[in-house]
Design an enzyme around this catalytic site. Sequence first.
Site, PDB file in Angstrom:
ATOM      1  CE  LYS A   1      -1.691   1.712   4.261  1.00 57.44           C
ATOM      2  NZ  LYS A   1      -2.676   1.699   5.014  1.00 57.44           N
TER       3      LYS A   1
ATOM      4  NE  ARG B   1      -1.683   7.010   4.674  1.00 58.34           N
ATOM      5  CZ  ARG B   1      -3.134   7.305   4.526  1.00 58.34           C
ATOM      6  NH1 ARG B   1      -3.634   7.396   4.024  1.00 58.34           N
ATOM      7  NH2 ARG B   1      -3.457   5.388   5.813  1.00 58.34           N
TER       8      ARG B   1
END
Length: 322
Positions: free
Chosen positions: A201, A203
């Site tokens: 992941k 951001r």
Amino acid sequence: MDKKRKLEEINNLKIFSGNANSVLAEKICEHLSIRLGNAYVGRFPDGEIDLKVNEDVRGADVFLVQPTCPPVNENLAELLIFIDCLKRASAARITAVLPYYGYARKDRKDEGRVPITAKLVANLITESGADRVLTVDLHAAQIQGFFDIPVDHLLAFPVLSKYFERLKSEDLVVVTPDVGGIKLARNYSKKLGIKMAIVDKRRVGPEETQIGFVIGDVNNKDVIMIDDLIATGGSIVQAANVLKERGAKDIYVGATHPVFCGSAVEKLSAAPIKEIIVTDTIPLTEKAKSCHDKIKVLSISELLGDAIMRIHRHESVSSLFV
């Protein structure tokens, strides 16, 4: 330890609560078989906080239960004013019990001209008069070092892992939705005796993340996705969708702090997630309560109660996790 000494210790121990999570404070007191401290925490007509402790705390070992959850600024102000009140009332020691530590996202300067709010809040708590802090699953473990007073950092891992033990099977895998949670996922992997996987992941904004790829095999596996908190739910939902695309079967989510802000509940309700397991470090929102068929709450009161008693008796807290 004789009965008289135990009674003296209990009498010298006092637990108070602000308005942030009084239900949890009452559960802690019930576990310890003591009464919740008597205090008034209200508001003046102009919105300023009005507070009074209605019993003697001089020379007492006081624990103040007040997570800085939404409304964050209100609950933080209550915490600071309550600590100041207890200090001026001559409490012998004040421990700020923060089941959830707000303002933790900004723990470093990752770009120019931004604050480090995690450090600022630590300074405020210390300067208001707290002697030590008891908290649960900090968003970043290094926040412990922001305090110049002792910090006892509890993990909800024993509470959540006990629940997930019922799912043990050869087709079960624990997943972390970002690389920062690898250590936590490894704890579950070891405890439950199952393999682990990682969802990559990145951001890209305050409320937006991008999922890259999955490291590990989730095909035809039941998945336990572990995180410290669920805020907007975006990361969890994206990760769940990706895991489904990779062939995952039932997806369970375990998180310590159910922040559930914005449209999180709607997102999670529509996501391919079978069950979401959280703790009561902060109260569920009304929206989240309406989703009781998918969201299950486990109480962390016994863990906090045991830690409070150990701190009160000057015993080891880390032994709770051995």
